[in-house]
Design a protein around this motif. Sequence first.
Motif, mmCIF file in Angstrom:
data_model
loop_
_atom_site.group_PDB
_atom_site.id
_atom_site.type_symbol
_atom_site.label_atom_id
_atom_site.label_comp_id
_atom_site.label_asym_id
_atom_site.label_seq_id
_atom_site.Cartn_x
_atom_site.Cartn_y
_atom_site.Cartn_z
ATOM 1 N N PHE A 54 0.860 -1.176 0.000
ATOM 2 C CA PHE A 54 0.000 0.000 0.000
ATOM 3 C C PHE A 54 0.891 1.218 0.000
ATOM 4 N N ARG A 55 0.656 2.137 -0.902
ATOM 5 C CA ARG A 55 1.359 3.412 -0.938
ATOM 6 C C ARG A 55 0.360 4.461 -0.480
ATOM 7 N N PRO A 56 0.424 4.839 0.780
ATOM 8 C CA PRO A 56 -0.568 5.757 1.318
ATOM 9 C C PRO A 56 -0.285 7.204 0.950
ATOM 10 N N GLU A 57 -1.333 7.962 0.900
ATOM 11 C CA GLU A 57 -1.242 9.407 0.759
ATOM 12 C C GLU A 57 -1.770 10.009 2.058
ATOM 13 N N TRP A 58 -1.413 11.248 2.328
ATOM 14 C CA TRP A 58 -1.868 11.888 3.556
ATOM 15 C C TRP A 58 -3.338 12.277 3.496
ATOM 16 N N ASN A 59 -3.777 12.795 2.362
ATOM 17 C CA ASN A 59 -5.128 13.352 2.329
ATOM 18 C C ASN A 59 -6.014 12.770 1.228
ATOM 19 N N VAL A 60 -5.517 11.848 0.467
ATOM 20 C CA VAL A 60 -6.321 11.165 -0.554
ATOM 21 C C VAL A 60 -6.010 9.676 -0.493
#
Length: 136
Positions: A54-60
Amino acid sequence: MPDDKLTAPGLSRRDPRYPAAYLWSHAVGLGMTSRMMARVRTELGLAYSVGAIFRPEWNVDGRLYAWCGTRNDAAARALTEMIEQLQQALLTELPQAELDAARERLQNAEIFRIDTPQKVLQRALDLELYGLPADF
């Protein structure tokens, strides 16, 4: 060697399910001891590198990415095995030992996220920018 990728929807870091999904992706797809590496590379010899994370984003919402470095003649079988590993891991509960091993790898690697003053400052700025607590 082609670098084939497989992509599916993911979660943002703010999603309460994110920590579990991140740990899951490390157990299943990241590292030399992950399920995907054990099956596709070690057991079957279909790939030099293989994984999913999983490559998370902070706000999306982030994404689940999967990749494989393989020979052209092995690409279809490697992709089939990768999908099978992801499906099996989604449909069954992972053994506690696999999750514990992934958790330990993550904890051991955490120091490298803040091992320079610049990284500490960047982390603090990211947390402030996205309104997250310092212990996030």
